[in-house]
Design a protein around this motif. Sequence first.
Motif, PDB file in Angstrom:
ATOM      1  N   PHE A 101      57.096 -24.630 -38.343  1.00  0.00           N
ATOM      2  CA  PHE A 101      57.100 -23.896 -39.606  1.00  0.00           C
ATOM      3  C   PHE A 101      56.454 -24.630 -40.771  1.00  0.00           C
ATOM      4  CE2 PHE A 101      60.839 -22.233 -37.311  1.00  0.00           C
ATOM      5  CZ  PHE A 101      60.451 -20.916 -37.226  1.00  0.00           C
ATOM      6  N   GLY A 102      56.063 -25.890 -40.594  1.00  0.00           N
ATOM      7  CA  GLY A 102      55.518 -26.622 -41.718  1.00  0.00           C
ATOM      8  C   GLY A 102      56.580 -26.829 -42.779  1.00  0.00           C
ATOM      9  N   PRO A 103      56.156 -27.199 -43.978  1.00  0.00           N
ATOM     10  CA  PRO A 103      57.143 -27.485 -45.023  1.00  0.00           C
ATOM     11  C   PRO A 103      57.946 -26.257 -45.459  1.00  0.00           C
ATOM     12  CG  PRO A 103      55.017 -28.449 -45.552  1.00  0.00           C
ATOM     13  CD  PRO A 103      54.801 -27.545 -44.376  1.00  0.00           C
ATOM     14  N   SER A 104      57.599 -25.055 -44.977  1.00  0.00           N
ATOM     15  CA  SER A 104      58.386 -23.888 -45.384  1.00  0.00           C
ATOM     16  C   SER A 104      59.800 -23.946 -44.810  1.00  0.00           C
ATOM     17  CB  SER A 104      57.689 -22.578 -44.992  1.00  0.00           C
ATOM     18  OG  SER A 104      57.614 -22.434 -43.604  1.00  0.00           O
ATOM     19  N   VAL A 105      60.073 -24.943 -43.959  1.00  0.00           N
ATOM     20  CA  VAL A 105      61.433 -25.172 -43.447  1.00  0.00           C
ATOM     21  C   VAL A 105      62.426 -25.300 -44.597  1.00  0.00           C
ATOM     22  CG1 VAL A 105      62.879 -26.840 -42.231  1.00  0.00           C
ATOM     23  CG2 VAL A 105      60.624 -26.306 -41.364  1.00  0.00           C
ATOM     24  N   ALA A 106      61.965 -25.929 -45.690  1.00  0.00           N
ATOM     25  CA  ALA A 106      62.871 -26.227 -46.800  1.00  0.00           C
ATOM     26  C   ALA A 106      63.571 -24.981 -47.327  1.00  0.00           C
ATOM     27  CB  ALA A 106      62.106 -26.929 -47.919  1.00  0.00           C
ATOM     28  N   ALA A 107      62.937 -23.794 -47.169  1.00  0.00           N
ATOM     29  CA  ALA A 107      63.526 -22.572 -47.705  1.00  0.00           C
ATOM     30  C   ALA A 107      64.460 -21.899 -46.707  1.00  0.00           C
ATOM     31  CB  ALA A 107      62.422 -21.599 -48.108  1.00  0.00           C
ATOM     32  N   MET A 108      64.578 -22.462 -45.512  1.00  0.00           N
ATOM     33  CA  MET A 108      65.365 -21.774 -44.487  1.00  0.00           C
ATOM     34  C   MET A 108      66.817 -22.230 -44.536  1.00  0.00           C
ATOM     35  SD  MET A 108      62.725 -22.050 -41.386  1.00  0.00           S
ATOM     36  CE  MET A 108      61.223 -21.088 -41.415  1.00  0.00           C
ATOM     37  N   THR A 109      67.718 -21.315 -44.181  1.00  0.00           N
ATOM     38  CA  THR A 109      69.123 -21.692 -44.139  1.00  0.00           C
ATOM     39  C   THR A 109      69.399 -22.469 -42.856  1.00  0.00           C
ATOM     40  OG1 THR A 109      69.445 -19.516 -45.116  1.00  0.00           O
ATOM     41  CG2 THR A 109      71.399 -20.800 -44.634  1.00  0.00           C
ATOM     42  N   TYR A 110      68.988 -21.916 -41.731  1.00  0.00           N
ATOM     43  CA  TYR A 110      69.254 -22.546 -40.434  1.00  0.00           C
ATOM     44  C   TYR A 110      67.957 -22.649 -39.628  1.00  0.00           C
ATOM     45  CZ  TYR A 110      73.952 -20.843 -41.623  1.00  0.00           C
ATOM     46  OH  TYR A 110      75.128 -20.564 -42.254  1.00  0.00           O
ATOM     47  N   PRO A 111      67.130 -23.662 -39.879  1.00  0.00           N
ATOM     48  CA  PRO A 111      65.805 -23.702 -39.229  1.00  0.00           C
ATOM     49  C   PRO A 111      65.843 -23.665 -37.698  1.00  0.00           C
ATOM     50  CG  PRO A 111      66.034 -25.467 -40.843  1.00  0.00           C
ATOM     51  CD  PRO A 111      67.358 -24.821 -40.743  1.00  0.00           C
ATOM     52  N   VAL A 112      66.847 -24.287 -37.089  1.00  0.00           N
ATOM     53  CA  VAL A 112      66.862 -24.293 -35.620  1.00  0.00           C
ATOM     54  C   VAL A 112      67.034 -22.870 -35.090  1.00  0.00           C
ATOM     55  CG1 VAL A 112      68.020 -25.201 -33.573  1.00  0.00           C
ATOM     56  CG2 VAL A 112      67.741 -26.641 -35.557  1.00  0.00           C
ATOM     57  N   LEU A 113      67.776 -22.058 -35.840  1.00  0.00           N
ATOM     58  CA  LEU A 113      67.924 -20.659 -35.443  1.00  0.00           C
ATOM     59  C   LEU A 113      66.573 -19.943 -35.522  1.00  0.00           C
ATOM     60  CD1 LEU A 113      69.690 -18.179 -34.741  1.00  0.00           C
ATOM     61  CD2 LEU A 113      69.988 -17.831 -37.174  1.00  0.00           C
ATOM     62  N   ASN A 114      65.823 -20.189 -36.609  1.00  0.00           N
ATOM     63  CA  ASN A 114      64.501 -19.566 -36.738  1.00  0.00           C
ATOM     64  C   ASN A 114      63.602 -19.992 -35.587  1.00  0.00           C
ATOM     65  OD1 ASN A 114      65.702 -19.711 -39.509  1.00  0.00           O
ATOM     66  ND2 ASN A 114      63.914 -18.477 -39.929  1.00  0.00           N
ATOM     67  N   GLU A 115      63.688 -21.282 -35.256  1.00  0.00           N
ATOM     68  CA  GLU A 115      62.902 -21.816 -34.144  1.00  0.00           C
ATOM     69  C   GLU A 115      63.212 -21.044 -32.861  1.00  0.00           C
ATOM     70  OE1 GLU A 115      61.056 -24.840 -34.164  1.00  0.00           O
ATOM     71  OE2 GLU A 115      60.889 -25.263 -32.032  1.00  0.00           O
ATOM     72  N   THR A 116      64.504 -20.775 -32.641  1.00  0.00           N
ATOM     73  CA  THR A 116      64.908 -20.052 -31.443  1.00  0.00           C
ATOM     74  C   THR A 116      64.346 -18.643 -31.452  1.00  0.00           C
ATOM     75  OG1 THR A 116      66.974 -21.216 -31.770  1.00  0.00           O
ATOM     76  CG2 THR A 116      66.912 -19.619 -29.998  1.00  0.00           C
ATOM     77  N   ARG A 117      64.300 -18.055 -32.648  1.00  0.00           N
ATOM     78  CA  ARG A 117      63.887 -16.658 -32.724  1.00  0.00           C
ATOM     79  C   ARG A 117      62.398 -16.450 -32.532  1.00  0.00           C
ATOM     80  NH1 ARG A 117      67.331 -13.378 -36.368  1.00  0.00           N
ATOM     81  NH2 ARG A 117      65.381 -12.786 -37.304  1.00  0.00           N
ATOM     82  N   VAL A 118      61.582 -17.495 -32.723  1.00  0.00           N
ATOM     83  CA  VAL A 118      60.145 -17.273 -32.535  1.00  0.00           C
ATOM     84  C   VAL A 118      59.730 -17.433 -31.080  1.00  0.00           C
ATOM     85  CG1 VAL A 118      59.593 -18.022 -34.862  1.00  0.00           C
ATOM     86  CG2 VAL A 118      59.421 -19.644 -33.003  1.00  0.00           C
TER      87      VAL A 118
END
Lengths: 365, 403
Positions: free
Chosen positions: A239-256
């Motif tokens: 996700f690049g530095p846009s991780v900073a805006a995510m609540t739960y980045p590992v969840l987003n990672e799973t979803r992609v």
Amino acid sequence: MLEKGKIDSRQAVFLNITMIIATALLVVPAMTTAHANQDAWLSSVLAALLVLPIAWITVKLSSLFPGKTIIEYLEEILGRWPAKVIGFLYLFWFVHICSLMIREYGDFIVTAFMPETPLIVFHIVVVTIGAYTIKQGLEVLARTNQIFLPLILFSLVMIMSLATPEKDLNRLLPVLEASCVDIFKGSLAPLAWFGEISTFTMIIPFLKKPTEAWRIAFISILLVGFIFTLLVIGIVTTFGPSVAAMTYPVLNETRVINIAKVIERMDPVIMSVWVMGGFVKITFFYYVIVLGSAQWLKLSEYRPLTMPVGIILLALSMAIADNLLESIHFLANVWVFYAISTFELGIPLVLLIIAVIRGRGGNNN
Amino acid sequence: MIKKIICLLLVLSLVLQGGCWSRKELSDLAIIMAAGIDRTPDGNIRLTVQIARPRAFGGGTVRPSAAQENNAWVLSQTGETVLDAERELEKKVSRKIYWGHMVILVLGQEAAREGIRSLINFFSRSPNARETLWVLVARGKAEDLLNSHSQLENTSAQSTGSVLRDAVGVPVMLKDLIMMLASKGTNPTLPFLELTASGAPQGPGMKENIPEAKNKQQKVTETHAEITLTGTGVFKDDRLVGQLDVPDTRGLLWLTNKIGPGEITIPSPAEPGKKISVNITRGKTKIEPFYDGQNARFEIKITMEGDLWEQQSTEDLTDPKIFAAIEKRMAQRIEQRVRSVLDKAQFDYGLDIFAFGESFHRKYKKEWAALKDRWDEVFANADINIAVEAHIRRTGLTTKRIF
């Protein structure tokens, strides 16, 4: 001794890893990235190095007073009444982080998966199972974790590798763009989580081989640092530095994850990682509170305290924050400093200095 | 005794609760395949959704009546925000709206001109919509685009999803768009789609109205129209400012190192007027930035491999000289394409849409801090050199043309 059970070194390492990584994988990567951007992995490595002194102090103190937990050896170092006060503060601290964890646990499930279910349902479930486990003793918790941790690690590795097609190593460049100060700031949040290794002091007396305590702590830190750094690299390359805006980045990672439109929607995997890890972590701290309170009150048995402590934890976990953002804000901006400066590093360091000055083993004469 | 009572209560609670809390039965869900967003004149959001009609998705391979029936239900509702419009929709839709299977998010042209940040926020925040959905811009209104059918897929949303992935164009997932919006080193681009006449309608339900053809050409409105990729929308930060046509989109693909399957047609070196087509099998682009403290310069190196698949002329391909001449023409052709889109970006729009800023950032991290806020200006003034190397590796099943 209150606890009759004994755990072996491998179980202790496993417990330490779950105790730290279970909640660190949720909100911490975003906090680190917010300061260090693509250099977040450096912050993570730095945090793993910085936590080594904390682990060393913890183990050193325990080795001076073999067979005693921090609540017990406080008395030998400071004398009766100061020890009661500091001991109470420690118990308060355990209660505080445990209820924060329960809140994090419930918030994640409600936010990501079950928005219509009241928060307290998840809190009651996890505390009830925790209470049951504590009645069975430390050994049962350690053995449960021996089953859970490999599953957790396997799931995380699977998620990270299945998301590989979405990753781009270029997103880690340029290296060292963040200033050293930013990297250090970024390392504080993981440091506070890694610093929970100081809680290891409560179970050192129950090791089969207490002499291996330092090795156990060192290996745990090494593995935790390694796992966390891999997670951060995985997330940032996706996700690049846009991780900073995510609540739960590992969840987003799973979803992609989407492999040939067949392997996709892996969200339940991260949910199960969270439920297993969260359960072990919460139960571990719950156990520490119950055991510590019993030692503080000089009871002959810790089990009767399980229910009352559970109810206090439940009530606190609901009252501790009004909403998710408030609890994340507290974790990122207050908890980090308060944890590192006092209970993880500050007090143990002072205790060690006093203990050494007054003579080994605290023979205060 | 107490234990028995507790056990009994627990078993009873299993019967009573049975995991029924907030259950979502498939038959209670309205599965959204696509959503479109337009703005109304008073600044509100007009949300259009394409809901799959489950009956049309039923099993069995032979469904003679399928062509007669619409597989999707398209309806629109106005609200102050996307969520507000969704709530308004719930008043009409008998089932619970479910975003989890959404394939495409269509942004209306007008709405995109006013900025897309506020339009996509709901979809990045809601845990139901996924960050892997495709985002695109519709020519005209998103509502009209969604009001169409697909001949091959069940819904036009699914067909659009496949077209985006496979056809000439730069497909953008929601997560990519978020990264592009968050980055200072690039401006976002989104695929640009519209309805075009596509063959005879295969059933009464398949007739479409191509919006701008209404009244003028009655015949066109009787035809079948499919959602078609017609270029790339160019954004300045989050506002749509222009459009690249399909050849320029190919140039964009070359420059962002995303060239996929495609072809290049060049005039034959021996016989003017006759053409040669080469199928691209591999393309790779390297971009190296240079900075002298004043101006930025970019060296672009493109290498391409392809198979010659069509030859109208009759030159002897076994002659290495001719072969080299064809390869040279191909390289020139690619350079032209790339140069054309670069010129547009530098001189017409003055926008970096190729993420050159990011590659600059990777190499000159110190200088970047000072340049990042006026990067588009630096980019517009940058010198860009292009070197193309093209190779034809195979010539299909024919070597020398003798017939």
